[in-house]
Design a protein around this motif. Structure first.
Motif, short mmCIF file in Angstrom:
data_model
loop_
_atom_site.label_atom_id
_atom_site.label_comp_id
_atom_site.label_asym_id
_atom_site.label_seq_id
_atom_site.Cartn_x
_atom_site.Cartn_y
_atom_site.Cartn_z
N GLY A 176 1.03 -1.48 -0.30
CA GLY A 176 -0.31 -0.06 -0.18
C GLY A 176 0.83 1.05 -0.03
N LEU A 177 1.31 1.12 0.75
CA LEU A 177 2.99 2.74 0.80
C LEU A 177 3.24 2.79 -0.75
CD1 LEU A 177 4.09 4.76 2.80
CD2 LEU A 177 5.87 2.79 2.82
N GLU A 178 4.14 1.61 -1.51
CA GLU A 178 4.57 2.06 -2.55
C GLU A 178 3.75 1.78 -3.90
OE1 GLU A 178 7.17 2.19 -5.39
OE2 GLU A 178 7.48 1.44 -3.14
N GLU A 179 2.05 1.53 -3.52
CA GLU A 179 1.51 2.34 -3.75
C GLU A 179 1.08 3.77 -4.00
OE1 GLU A 179 -2.20 -0.46 -3.47
OE2 GLU A 179 -1.14 -1.80 -4.91
N LEU A 180 1.30 4.27 -3.46
CA LEU A 180 1.29 5.24 -2.31
C LEU A 180 1.75 6.84 -2.86
CD1 LEU A 180 -0.38 7.74 -1.68
CD2 LEU A 180 0.69 6.94 1.01
N ARG A 181 2.74 5.85 -3.31
CA ARG A 181 4.29 6.26 -3.32
C ARG A 181 4.29 6.36 -4.95
NH1 ARG A 181 9.19 6.68 -0.71
NH2 ARG A 181 8.49 4.22 0.19
N LEU A 182 3.73 5.82 -5.76
CA LEU A 182 3.70 5.90 -7.23
C LEU A 182 2.79 7.10 -7.10
CD1 LEU A 182 4.27 1.90 -8.10
CD2 LEU A 182 5.60 4.26 -8.42
N GLY A 183 1.47 7.34 -6.54
CA GLY A 183 0.82 8.49 -6.73
C GLY A 183 1.03 9.37 -6.53
N LEU A 184 2.27 9.64 -5.95
CA LEU A 184 2.69 11.29 -5.53
C LEU A 184 3.27 11.66 -7.02
CD1 LEU A 184 3.14 10.69 -1.41
CD2 LEU A 184 0.88 11.68 -2.63
N SER B 251 -8.25 32.90 8.20
CA SER B 251 -6.76 31.91 9.15
C SER B 251 -6.09 30.67 7.58
CB SER B 251 -7.24 31.11 9.54
OG SER B 251 -8.69 30.85 9.90
N VAL B 252 -4.79 30.51 8.19
CA VAL B 252 -4.62 29.18 7.72
C VAL B 252 -4.38 27.74 8.29
CG1 VAL B 252 -3.42 30.88 5.70
CG2 VAL B 252 -2.51 30.44 8.35
N TYR B 253 -3.94 27.43 7.63
CA TYR B 253 -3.88 25.63 8.95
C TYR B 253 -2.03 25.83 9.35
CZ TYR B 253 -8.49 24.18 8.03
OH TYR B 253 -10.03 23.77 8.41
N ILE B 254 -1.59 25.07 9.57
CA ILE B 254 -0.52 24.55 10.29
C ILE B 254 -0.20 22.99 10.19
CG2 ILE B 254 1.36 24.73 11.84
CD1 ILE B 254 0.02 26.88 13.64
N TYR B 255 0.59 23.22 9.14
CA TYR B 255 1.23 21.31 8.94
C TYR B 255 2.62 20.82 9.04
CZ TYR B 255 -2.71 22.23 5.75
OH TYR B 255 -4.49 22.09 4.88
N ALA B 256 2.30 19.54 9.90
CA ALA B 256 3.61 18.66 10.89
C ALA B 256 3.50 17.60 9.26
CB ALA B 256 3.75 18.78 11.61
N LEU B 257 4.63 16.85 9.63
CA LEU B 257 5.26 15.64 8.83
C LEU B 257 4.35 14.45 9.79
CD1 LEU B 257 6.20 14.60 6.48
CD2 LEU B 257 8.45 14.22 8.03
N GLY B 258 3.64 13.39 9.11
CA GLY B 258 2.22 12.94 9.80
C GLY B 258 3.14 11.45 9.35
N PRO B 259 2.04 10.45 10.40
CA PRO B 259 3.56 8.78 10.10
C PRO B 259 4.06 8.09 8.65
CG PRO B 259 1.33 8.79 10.48
CD PRO B 259 1.72 10.64 11.12
N VAL B 260 3.01 8.24 8.05
CA VAL B 260 3.18 8.10 7.01
C VAL B 260 4.11 8.99 5.74
CG1 VAL B 260 2.00 7.70 3.93
CG2 VAL B 260 0.76 7.09 6.32
N GLY B 261 3.74 9.91 5.86
CA GLY B 261 4.84 10.77 5.35
C GLY B 261 6.03 10.50 5.31
N GLN B 262 6.83 10.06 7.17
CA GLN B 262 8.16 9.58 7.61
C GLN B 262 8.77 8.37 6.99
OE1 GLN B 262 8.41 9.56 12.37
NE2 GLN B 262 6.69 10.65 11.77
N ARG B 263 7.60 7.88 7.01
CA ARG B 263 7.69 6.62 5.77
C ARG B 263 7.69 6.99 4.45
NH1 ARG B 263 3.39 1.69 6.26
NH2 ARG B 263 5.17 1.05 5.86
N LEU B 264 7.68 7.83 3.96
CA LEU B 264 7.47 7.54 2.53
C LEU B 264 9.03 8.57 2.20
CD1 LEU B 264 4.15 9.45 1.58
CD2 LEU B 264 5.25 7.26 0.65
N LEU B 265 9.28 9.38 2.82
CA LEU B 265 10.74 9.80 3.42
C LEU B 265 11.75 8.95 3.86
CD1 LEU B 265 9.71 13.60 3.85
CD2 LEU B 265 9.96 12.72 2.02
N ASN B 266 11.00 7.73 3.88
CA ASN B 266 12.25 6.93 4.25
C ASN B 266 13.20 7.73 5.19
OD1 ASN B 266 12.07 4.98 2.50
ND2 ASN B 266 12.74 5.82 1.34
N LEU B 267 12.79 8.43 6.39
CA LEU B 267 13.21 8.71 8.02
C LEU B 267 13.15 7.93 8.86
CD1 LEU B 267 11.37 12.09 7.98
CD2 LEU B 267 13.39 11.78 7.15
N GLY B 268 14.58 7.50 9.21
CA GLY B 268 15.09 6.50 10.35
C GLY B 268 14.33 6.90 11.51
N GLY B 269 14.22 6.07 13.04
CA GLY B 269 13.69 6.24 14.24
C GLY B 269 12.75 6.04 14.45
#
Length: 267
Positions: free
Chosen positions: A10-18, A88-106
Motif C-alpha cells: 500500500g505504501l508503494e502504491e501511494l508513493r507511485l501516486g504522488l 486563517s490558515v492551517y499549520i502542517y507537520a509531517l505525518g507517520p506515513v510521510g515519515q515512511r514515504l521519505l524513508n526517515l529513520g528512527g
C-alpha cells in the motif's frame, strides 16, 4: 508477515501516486517541522506557475487535503490568523506515513499538538527560510544550503566536556565567487538577556575548538534575529561588553531586515 507485506504494498502504491511536488512539500515540511498553508503555497505553488492566484490557492489546497487524507501530513488543530479579512490558515507537520514515504529513520511516535511557544518559534524560522527561498528565486543571491533543527546541530568537546550547540537553522548563501555561511538564532522575546548571552558563549566555545573550520574551512557567522530594535541594541551592547566573546562572530539585527542584510553579505 502478510500484514507487513500489505502495508508495504500500500505504501508503494501511494508513493507511485504522488507527484514530484508532493514529495517536495513533504520534504520541506519534514525539514522545517512546521509550515503554514501560506508558506507552503508561496514556495511550491507560486501564482506565476498557474493561470491565476486563485488557481494556485485551489491547487495548493487540493494537494494538502490529499496529503492529510493519506496521513502523509498532519493538520494541527491550532490555526494562524491571516492577513486578509480575518482569514486563517492551517499549520502542517509531517505525518507517520510521510515519515515512511521519505524513508526517515528512527522511531515513529504518535503526533502530539505542540505548545503555542514552540509553534510561534518554529513558524518564525520557517518564514525566514521561505523568505530566503523567494529572494533567491528573484536572483538576489543563491540559496546554497538549508539545515533546520536537528540537522544543523553540532556536537563538540570543550574544557567543560561534551557539549551540544543547537542553532535554529544553518544557511549558506552565494553571490558571485563568494559563499556566506550563517548559523541562525531567532529570538521571540521570551528569553532574558543572560540566556541569550549563555548561548553566545556556547558558540564561542565551539569556535575555539576549530572543529567547524577544519571540516568546512570557515566558521559561520552567528546571526541573531530580534523582534524589536530595543532588544537588538541590548544584545549588541552586551556582546561587545563581554570580554569572553568575539564580537566579529555575531551579527544582531531586527528580524524584518533579515533577508536584506543576509543577502547583502552574500553578494
Amino acid at each position: 508477515m502478510a500484514r507487513d507485506q500489505l502495508r508495504a504494498k500500500g505504501l508503494e502504491e501511494l508513493r507511485l501516486g504522488l507527484t514530484g511536488r508532493d514529495f517536495a512539500v513533504l520534504g520541506q515540511v519534514g525539514e522545517l517541522r512546521l509550515m503554514t498553508t501560506q508558506q507552503i503555497r508561496a514556495v511550491h505553488f507560486p501564482a506565476e506557475d498557474h493561470p491565476s492566484a486563485f488557481a494556485a490557492i485551489r491547487a495548493c489546497n487540493r494537494c494538502l487535503d490529499r496529503l492529510v487524507d493519506c496521513r502523509a501530513l498532519v493538520r494541527l488543530a491550532r490555526r494562524v490568523g491571516g492577513v486578509h479579512g480575518g482569514s486563517s490558515v492551517y499549520i502542517y507537520a509531517l505525518g507517520p506515513v510521510g515519515q515512511r514515504l521519505l524513508n526517515l529513520g528512527g522511531a515513529r511516535r504518535r503526533f502530539r499538538e505542540p505548545s503555542a511557544s514552540f509553534v510561534d518559534h518554529t513558524l518564525a524560522v520557517s518564514q525566514l527560510i521561505v523568505d530566503l527561498t523567494l529572494a533567491a528565486r528573484q536572483k538576489r543571491f543563491d540559496l546554497l544550503a538549508v539545515q533546520a533543527e536537528p540537522r544543523c546541530w553540532r556536537t563538540f568537546t570543550s574544557s567543560s566536556g561534551r557539549m551540544l550547540l543547537r542553532p535554529d537553522a544553518y544557511v549558506a548563501l552565494g553571490g558571485g565567487e563568494y559563499e556566506h555561511r550563517v548559523f541562525i538564532e531567532v529570538d521571540r522575546g521570551t528569553e532574558h538577556l543572560p540566556a541569550l548571552l549563555r548561548k553566545c558563549h556556547v558558540y564561542e566555545a565551539y569556535y575555539a575548538t576549530g572543529k567547524e573550520q577544519a571540516e568546512s574551512e570557515v566558521f559561520p557567522r552567528v546571526c541573531w534575529l530580534m523582534p524589536s530594535v530595543e532588544r537588538t541594541t541590548r544584545l549588541k551592547r552586551a556582546i561587545v561588553a563581554s570580554r569572553q566573546l568575539t564580537p566579529e562572530l555575531f551579527m544582531v539585527i531586527p528580524q524584518q531586515q533579515a533577508v536584506a542584510m543576509l543577502g547583502g553579505d552574500a553578494v
